[in-house]
Design an enzyme around this catalytic site. Structure first.
Site, PDB file in Angstrom:
ATOM      1  N   GLY A  14       0.814  -1.220   0.000  1.00 16.76           N
ATOM      2  CA  GLY A  14       0.000   0.000   0.000  1.00 16.76           C
ATOM      3  C   GLY A  14       0.846   1.268   0.000  1.00 16.76           C
ATOM      4  O   GLY A  14       0.383   2.322  -0.453  1.00 16.76           O
ATOM      5  N   GLU A  26       1.542   1.819  -3.535  1.00 17.37           N
ATOM      6  CA  GLU A  26       0.269   2.234  -4.154  1.00 17.37           C
ATOM      7  C   GLU A  26      -0.060   3.684  -3.807  1.00 17.37           C
ATOM      8  O   GLU A  26      -0.529   4.448  -4.650  1.00 17.37           O
ATOM      9  CB  GLU A  26      -0.858   1.288  -3.699  1.00 17.37           C
TER      10      GLU A  26
HETATM   11  N1  CO8 Z   1       2.032  -3.439   8.878  1.00 20.30           N
HETATM   12  C1  CO8 Z   1       2.149  -3.417  10.233  1.00 20.30           C
HETATM   13  N2  CO8 Z   1       3.346  -3.328  10.864  1.00 20.30           N
HETATM   14  C2  CO8 Z   1       4.453  -3.266  10.098  1.00 20.30           C
HETATM   15  C3  CO8 Z   1       4.396  -3.280   8.692  1.00 20.30           C
HETATM   16  C4  CO8 Z   1       3.113  -3.352   8.079  1.00 20.30           C
HETATM   17  N3  CO8 Z   1       2.935  -3.329   6.735  1.00 20.30           N
HETATM   18  N4  CO8 Z   1       5.649  -3.210   8.205  1.00 20.30           N
HETATM   19  C5  CO8 Z   1       6.472  -3.143   9.277  1.00 20.30           C
HETATM   20  N5  CO8 Z   1       5.751  -3.190  10.412  1.00 20.30           N
HETATM   21  C6  CO8 Z   1       6.231  -3.152  11.795  1.00 20.30           C
HETATM   22  C7  CO8 Z   1       6.868  -4.483  12.185  1.00 20.30           C
HETATM   23  O1  CO8 Z   1       5.883  -5.399  12.581  1.00 20.30           O
HETATM   24  C8  CO8 Z   1       7.774  -4.042  13.323  1.00 20.30           C
HETATM   25  O2  CO8 Z   1       6.979  -3.853  14.463  1.00 20.30           O
HETATM   26  P1  CO8 Z   1       7.460  -4.500  15.892  1.00 20.30           P
HETATM   27  O3  CO8 Z   1       8.724  -3.735  16.197  1.00 20.30           O
HETATM   28  O4  CO8 Z   1       6.326  -4.166  16.794  1.00 20.30           O
HETATM   29  O5  CO8 Z   1       7.689  -5.925  15.646  1.00 20.30           O
HETATM   30  C9  CO8 Z   1       8.246  -2.661  12.875  1.00 20.30           C
HETATM   31  O6  CO8 Z   1       7.305  -2.227  11.899  1.00 20.30           O
HETATM   32  C10 CO8 Z   1       9.629  -2.700  12.223  1.00 20.30           C
HETATM   33  O7  CO8 Z   1       9.576  -3.637  11.175  1.00 20.30           O
HETATM   34  P2  CO8 Z   1      10.679  -4.790  10.985  1.00 20.30           P
HETATM   35  O8  CO8 Z   1      11.232  -5.208  12.309  1.00 20.30           O
HETATM   36  O9  CO8 Z   1      10.086  -5.856  10.138  1.00 20.30           O
HETATM   37  O10 CO8 Z   1      11.801  -3.970  10.206  1.00 20.30           O
HETATM   38  P3  CO8 Z   1      12.891  -4.557   9.214  1.00 20.30           P
HETATM   39  O11 CO8 Z   1      13.835  -3.424   8.939  1.00 20.30           O
HETATM   40  O12 CO8 Z   1      13.453  -5.829   9.717  1.00 20.30           O
HETATM   41  O13 CO8 Z   1      12.086  -4.918   7.855  1.00 20.30           O
HETATM   42  C11 CO8 Z   1      10.479  -4.479   6.097  1.00 20.30           C
HETATM   43  C12 CO8 Z   1      11.495  -3.897   7.097  1.00 20.30           C
HETATM   44  C13 CO8 Z   1      11.247  -5.314   5.039  1.00 20.30           C
HETATM   45  C14 CO8 Z   1       9.786  -3.327   5.418  1.00 20.30           C
HETATM   46  C15 CO8 Z   1       9.486  -5.392   6.839  1.00 20.30           C
HETATM   47  O14 CO8 Z   1       8.969  -4.671   7.957  1.00 20.30           O
HETATM   48  C16 CO8 Z   1       8.322  -5.842   6.020  1.00 20.30           C
HETATM   49  O15 CO8 Z   1       8.473  -6.741   5.218  1.00 20.30           O
HETATM   50  N6  CO8 Z   1       7.132  -5.252   6.210  1.00 20.30           N
HETATM   51  C17 CO8 Z   1       5.905  -5.644   5.567  1.00 20.30           C
HETATM   52  C18 CO8 Z   1       5.897  -5.215   4.105  1.00 20.30           C
HETATM   53  C19 CO8 Z   1       4.625  -5.701   3.434  1.00 20.30           C
HETATM   54  O16 CO8 Z   1       4.361  -6.871   3.328  1.00 20.30           O
HETATM   55  N7  CO8 Z   1       3.792  -4.753   2.947  1.00 20.30           N
HETATM   56  C20 CO8 Z   1       2.561  -5.051   2.291  1.00 20.30           C
HETATM   57  C21 CO8 Z   1       1.439  -5.034   3.271  1.00 20.30           C
HETATM   58  S1  CO8 Z   1      -0.127  -5.536   2.557  1.00 20.30           S
HETATM   59  C22 CO8 Z   1      -0.657  -4.165   1.722  1.00 20.30           C
HETATM   60  O17 CO8 Z   1      -0.040  -3.131   1.750  1.00 20.30           O
HETATM   61  C23 CO8 Z   1      -1.923  -4.297   0.932  1.00 20.30           C
HETATM   62  C24 CO8 Z   1      -2.486  -2.969   0.521  1.00 20.30           C
HETATM   63  C25 CO8 Z   1      -3.827  -3.165  -0.110  1.00 20.30           C
HETATM   64  C26 CO8 Z   1      -4.882  -2.167   0.387  1.00 20.30           C
HETATM   65  C27 CO8 Z   1      -5.177  -2.401   1.821  1.00 20.30           C
HETATM   66  C28 CO8 Z   1      -6.411  -1.728   2.322  1.00 20.30           C
HETATM   67  C29 CO8 Z   1      -6.495  -1.692   3.854  1.00 20.30           C
END
Ligand code: CO8
Length: 257
Positions: free
Chosen positions: A108, A111
């Protein structure tokens, strides 16, 4: 007005909106969209604002929709709550929005950046549609907008493998308009926005509307639309002033900005 999930400031005729959920890498929650949409409503209505910059942090523009908030949803609750409609506000904004992207713009987040009018990327920017890794797919326009930006082959590759694209690849592919060093990102975007905000606002808004038309209609209809709005600009004082200023070899003093 104070918001919980974003920071806002204005510099001259430019509004800067900074996504501000650093602990969650600016994951896009429903609360964040309440704030973002309220800020857009107020800047769109504010006659002192001519352009908006949307940015995130050094590490993440936005790492996607908030996965923790989405996880419990069912298809019924997603449908009944109209989960994605609040996201569309950005693409309906009538004044231009520049996305200034550093770090992750994923799912997102990518997007959201693509809903803006153009993207200026830091050299640290990483774009991706990794939803496939979560067992889902892009849902806020990713399969459509990314395909229009970078073409079918790259869009399929990105969406089906979930791989990220760095800033250089994003520029090469037409996803971003330019790349700047990370520490100059916001200043550059603000300078670009100030330049736009200094132009005649009716011309700016009609250009935005016309370029957007290119995505929605045929070439002949788009060209016809462009011609109509071009003609209508001759009704503005700014057309007269802009052309006279050129002839007089001076800077234009636009009234409508
Ligand atoms: N949602 C919620 N929390 C998140 C997200 C996310 N998308 N991304 C990161 N965080 C949180 C982690 O859970 C973590 O929290 P905590 O410290 O409480 O565990 C904190 O942010 C730091 O993240 P990381 O420890 O994972 O940090 P890294 O540096 O190791 O990794 C990344 C960074 C690679 C970006 C990794 O966090 C990651 O892969 N994140 C998810 C990326 C992803 O899959 N995005 C797609 C999500 S789905 C989507 O966007 C669909 C959109 C469609 C429309 C939706 C309508 C509602």
């Amino acid at each position: 007005m104070a918001y919980e999930n974003i920071l806002v400031e204005t510099r001259g005729r430019v509004a800067l909106i900074t996504l501000n959920r650093p602990k969650a890498l600016n994951a896009l929650s429903s609360g964040l969209f309440v704030d973002l949409n309220a800020a857009l409503d107020s800047f769109e209505a504010d006659e002192n604002i001519g352009c908006i910059v949307l940015t995130g942090s050094e590490k993440a523009f936005a790492a996607g929709a908030d996965i923790k908030e989405m996880q419990p949803y069912t298809s019924v609750t997603a449908y009944l709550t109209d989960l994605i409609t609040p996201w569309e506000r950005v693409s309906r904004n009538r004044k231009p929005i520049i996305a200034a992207v550093a770090g992750y713009a994923l799912g997102g987040g990518c997007e959201l950046a693509m809903m803006c009018d153009f993207i200026i990327a830091a050299d640290t920017a990483k774009f991706g549609q990794p939803e496939i890794n979560l067992g889902v797919m892009p849902g806020a326009g990713g399969t459509q907008r990314l395909t229009r930006f970078v073409g079918k082959s790259k869009a399929m590759d990105m969406c089906l493998t979930g791989r990220m694209m760095d800033a250089a690849e994003a520029e090469r592919s037409g996803l971003v308009s330019r790349i700047v060093p990370a520490d100059e990102l916001v200043d550059t975007a603000m300078d670009v926005a100030a330049k736009i905000a200094d132009m005649s606002l009716p011309a700016v808004m009609m250009i935005k509307e016309s370029v957007d038309r290119a995505y929605e209609t045929t070439m002949s209809e788009g060209v016809r639309f462009e011609r109509r709005v071009f003609h209508s600009l001759f009704a503005t004082e700014d057309q007269s002033e802009g052309m006279q200023a050129f002839i007089d070899k001076r800077s234009p003093n636009f009234r409508n900005r």
